[in-house]
Write an enzyme that holds these catalytic residues in place. Structure first.
Site, PDB file in Angstrom:
ATOM      1  N   GLY B 148       0.389  -1.107  -0.004  1.00 35.38           N
ATOM      2  CA  GLY B 148      -0.328  -0.020  -0.018  1.00 35.38           C
ATOM      3  C   GLY B 148       0.741   1.665   0.019  1.00 35.38           C
ATOM      4  O   GLY B 148       2.271   1.473   0.481  1.00 35.38           O
ATOM      5  N   CYS B 149       0.117   2.383  -0.614  1.00 34.85           N
ATOM      6  CA  CYS B 149       1.139   3.326  -1.026  1.00 34.85           C
ATOM      7  C   CYS B 149       1.139   4.033   0.593  1.00 34.85           C
ATOM      8  O   CYS B 149       2.620   4.761   1.134  1.00 34.85           O
ATOM      9  CB  CYS B 149       0.748   4.591  -1.776  1.00 34.85           C
ATOM     10  SG  CYS B 149      -0.963   5.033  -1.491  1.00 34.85           S
ATOM     11  N   ASN B 150       0.039   4.287   1.343  1.00 37.53           N
ATOM     12  CA  ASN B 150       0.694   4.832   2.429  1.00 37.53           C
ATOM     13  C   ASN B 150       1.533   3.695   3.727  1.00 37.53           C
ATOM     14  O   ASN B 150       2.357   4.360   4.738  1.00 37.53           O
ATOM     15  CB  ASN B 150      -0.848   4.745   3.742  1.00 37.53           C
ATOM     16  CG  ASN B 150      -1.912   5.743   3.123  1.00 37.53           C
ATOM     17  OD1 ASN B 150      -1.106   6.874   2.396  1.00 37.53           O
ATOM     18  ND2 ASN B 150      -3.163   5.377   2.709  1.00 37.53           N
ATOM     19  N   THR B 153       5.358   4.334   2.950  1.00 46.14           N
ATOM     20  CA  THR B 153       5.150   5.329   3.638  1.00 46.14           C
ATOM     21  C   THR B 153       5.674   5.051   5.100  1.00 46.14           C
ATOM     22  O   THR B 153       6.668   5.791   5.605  1.00 46.14           O
ATOM     23  CB  THR B 153       4.790   6.602   3.712  1.00 46.14           C
ATOM     24  OG1 THR B 153       4.293   6.952   2.379  1.00 46.14           O
ATOM     25  CG2 THR B 153       5.534   8.149   3.565  1.00 46.14           C
TER      26      THR B 153
END
Lengths: 342, 342, 342, 342
Positions: B148-150, B153
């Site tokens: 997932g992109c979150n 991060t």
């Protein structure tokens, strides 16, 4: 073969954009970066997005060592630029991104920029940097004058029509929308986020914008008579990008054909099918220009919409395209990056 | 040597971003593009910014000819993805950008995604695609699950701290800000421009966001005990980008050192000097991640700020980084594009 | 009955917001507008959106005739404000929008603002202007110190919890998102549209923001012990608005109850049902504050989200609310404007 | 005296804007709110920014009790609107915000809206709602047709010039920029934040926009001959606001004089001094219209820039202005709110 370049005035937006593009250019290497107000700083401290690159520290122009530099990009404010370029070693080729060498007639320069030109002899050597129309001269030039970003957009959509004689030369209106970076990085109240969010505004209304000097010069030369267009730029709440809407009188089919034919072999200029128009963001971050033509409901009238990224095709991308030619590279080298969307 | 790839689900934002990046990748060639709802269309009609590229027309997945395809990027919605990948020829390597193979425990998948997993045997082969932490396994994998992109991060800024044992595992708070493209291209009322301009909003508040499944799995595995962070994502008026702010308890100097050491040789991850923090736009359009650590005025507390582009390092850039490894390429091939700023 | 007011420092955003609000206030009349750098100009030339109003011309402060003025709003920079207010006629009531009189302890003022206070005797009379908590004192005050906009937001969501003793005082984290107008109208590079579009950034990270002086003072006074929160403000690409996300430890139901009970009769403060959170734009242009509480998946932890318009409830609206009290008006007079959405 | 009104179609943006404005209107009271798709919901759940107001719950239109309702605002989609209005009790006055009754000639309606009009007898009674030009008729009307928001803007800047005979009727070009809310709340891909940030685009290019039906009808009626303007609307990344740039041929001084004289006594329309132009945000959230005229460098040509808020003066504010007249109130009642800037 790698060519060494210097970027003079690297602390502005067009300077940073040059660095971005050169970073993935296989034949250019950055030999020096100057920025008088930030001399001594690392580029990463002025532009943190360039942190991953191994770049020379910013120096004053005086401290640039030009031995070994093949070409200098000059991204300085107008007036400063002419003074600096006049002092550069003669073996260094120059792509100037300022307004200083765009107008062939020094009187026109003085009219639009409010002061006499201090290097008229250099002006005589300068080639106007609209690559797609001055390619051969650019390849041989020592000094190329980058065009205004608005001036480039307007010429891309109008110049072939004037060449082809398919529009009424006295009825050309250009309504342009541009993001904030077109005004540079100087801190001004009207460019503040608080002012521009939810806003749009026209500026230099009524024929006052300096890029009209370029339009007048170029369009008149092409037409062989005086051509004066109407031009209104608008600031919109975006950081990059230009969308220009031109209103012309002439046969829409002939207009589309003139553009499509003129740009058929151009790598960066794309004419859309009849009736389609591009959006500003379709070319963001790229050296591309998209152009669309739509017939109006009124006979013999057409609307032409063109888009570029003001910092790329409108200045730094164009500058590298010209540098490629001047250095004997393929014109598209390092410039085929696809746009960033969304 | 060139490898042929297919992009399944090319009509979404991550699909378009894959095309953008592959367009300047020297060793990948696009052999097929699928997009069921847009099958038959030219990519330029779905994404006009890709007009200049010579791309195959969109087809249904059924119509993709996988002979000659070395690797498929699967940018389909979750649930659909598992069904499609289960049918792919076994010799085709797969990088999945959906959520379908991120969670190793099928029960966790069912808990967070609300339905049983239909291909648990594939799940067993899948390698979690956080390149910097699963590099060796990815290189050998047939199926890699993009993160997932979150989740990417958060892990970039927290994972080395858990590895190094320098923070209190029960006091981790992650407050994240993300642009609209993180939610994809589906037309939803809350993503409309009229709603988002001048707005900011928290969503999935209180531990409901599905990327918590990834955080729980990965952080617990690293710590060797159950770790549950608090995580609140916020939608802000931007199209791309993630800025994550983490609040942790531990010695700020040790925290900075743990990150700096862990990423010292990573080409895409950059830890700023102590006290400096990155801005979201510093990495826009690039595969980079910038991380900053600041000591709080309260002893033994630090704030960590990390930024990535959700569509690049957060999904499609990461996917290509993994594909490079799986295909025996240098990991950074085609991914060293500098960020687009401003 | 109409009261005559002066606005000192009318050329900044909070000055303009005062004019906007007073324009539809039935009991206030603008008697004088000062703005030293714009003295002599019509307000319509500084703020064209006020063109339709019949307003006095801007003057220097020296040229303001205070006879007949009942109350002065002082929207000047800090440090300037104390010097000006010390010179005002004693019969003129004052609502100060600067930071000069917010901190009761001159040593704290010097610590956060970097210079000694020049009017400590005035500081002794000043009442802290958080209306909902200092109502009675404000009604009797000659000098009211408007709160910081971030400080107001944080106190609205946290103060009742400290009063009620329902949260752990050593584990309070406040992550705040604010639009550009919070930084005023001064032209600064980091506030340029080109920089802020597609961007987000944390600033004053680690306990450096001056509004912490207010948090420390107020929270410690309420708690009867030293309370130090962690606070990180973030700039997001918007012109107005604050969204604050607080992370606290305590029983979520008790937390929601403490807020709901404390604000049950407040006209401007609205607590949403359990589990709902407000968006920043829900209160734009209004004097409202919306607050939501969500239980985290981890026991004994809650997330609280609060939103205000920084220029209205965060400064100029609050100032008028206080002026209403000081002048014997109903507190809500002229302030019940509904938010502007979308 | 208070008049009771109903808002039919209250769940769209113009419905919400009506509620916002009526909330501070001293003589209007909301008796009913309908919204078929959201029937049963509280308005605060559809529009949280209206949470502080005491409003009736949304119902279906069928469930509205019209006894006691003096006037209905009809904010429904076109086509639906005619069917609904035809069924309303005859004693209820109606302000329609849809396009259904704007075009007096049913053939024109069918041409622009693609279907025959189902209530031509009602059309005969309808008065075109451009208040400043149809005031007397509006005061006596039962049914007033609110104008298109773009159509209002264009008429404000062009109509007095056609009346006064000071411009060439065959050379009128209108280039308009509008925020996303002009397209309503329906979720469409092209209105997504991810698409519109950093973007601008022309739509309905070439004489296809439906508001041309209004321009043709009104301008031709005023001129006493057929007038067809060229009109290109552009979507820009904002939520509210219209900025229109008109290019006309005629004496700039006469043009400015015609506008200034025509609007000298108008409370909402303000003509700026010669040479000044307004910005879109100067009128945000207000019922104001600002107009500027600039002479072009070419003789006998002028540029006119006009700005309104599309949701206020362009629809809901105009609707209340008309309702005021129809109900015997002063036209400006409840509408003198100052713009929200920045």
């Amino acid at each position: 073969m790698t060519h060494k370049v210097a970027i003079l005035g690297a602390s502005g937006y067009t300077g940073a954009e040059l660095v971005r593009l050169i970073a993935s250019h296989p034949a250019l290497e950055i030999g020096a970066l100057s920025g008088n107000s930030k001399a001594g700083m690392a580029m990463a401290d002025v532009y943190p997005h360039l942190r991953h690159l191994d770049l020379p520290r910013l120096t004053t122009i005086e401290d640039v060592d030009f031995s070994g530099i093949d070409l200098a990009f000059c991204a300085l404010p107008h007036a400063t630029s002419q003074a600096v370029i006049a002092q550069l070693p003669k073996q260094v080729k120059v792509v100037d991104l300022s307004a200083d060498f765009r107008l062939r007639d020094p009187a026109e320069y003085e009219k639009w920029y409010g002061q006499p030109h201090s290097a008229p002899e250099l002006q005589e050597q300068a080639v106007y940097g609209l690559t797609e129309f001055y390619r051969a001269d650019i390849a041989k030039a020592r000094l190329v004058a980058g065009t205004g970003c608005n001036a480039a957009t307007g010429q891309f959509i109008l110049r072939p029509l004037i060449e082809a004689g398919v529009i009424d030369l006295d009825q050309i209106i250009l309504d342009l929308k541009v993001g904030a970076s077109g005004a540079g990085r100087a801190a001004k109240e009207n460019l503040l986020t608080a002012e521009m969010v939810e806003n749009a505004s026209a500026y230099a209304v009524g024929g006052k914008h300096r890029h009209l000097g370029e339009f007048d010069q170029e369009f008149s030369a092409v037409a062989g008579r005086k051509v004066e267009i109407q031009f209104t730029p608008h600031l919109i709440p975006a950081s990059r990008g230009i969308l220009a809407t031109a209103y012309v009188q002439g046969d829409p089919a002939a207009i589309h054909a003139a553009l499509a034919e003129r740009y058929a072999d151009e790598p960066f200029l794309h004419v859309l099918p009849v009736g389609a128009v591009p959006a500003m963001k379709d070319v963001r971050g790229s050296n591309l220009c998209h152009i669309g033509v739509v017939a109006d409901r009124r006979a013999n009238r057409a609307i032409i919409v063109g888009v570029i990224d003001n910092l790329t095709k409108g200045s730094s991308g164009q500058a590298i395209q010209n540098a490629n030619l001047m250095l004997g590279q393929d014109e598209t080298t390092g410039l085929m990056l696809a746009p960033v969307f969304p």
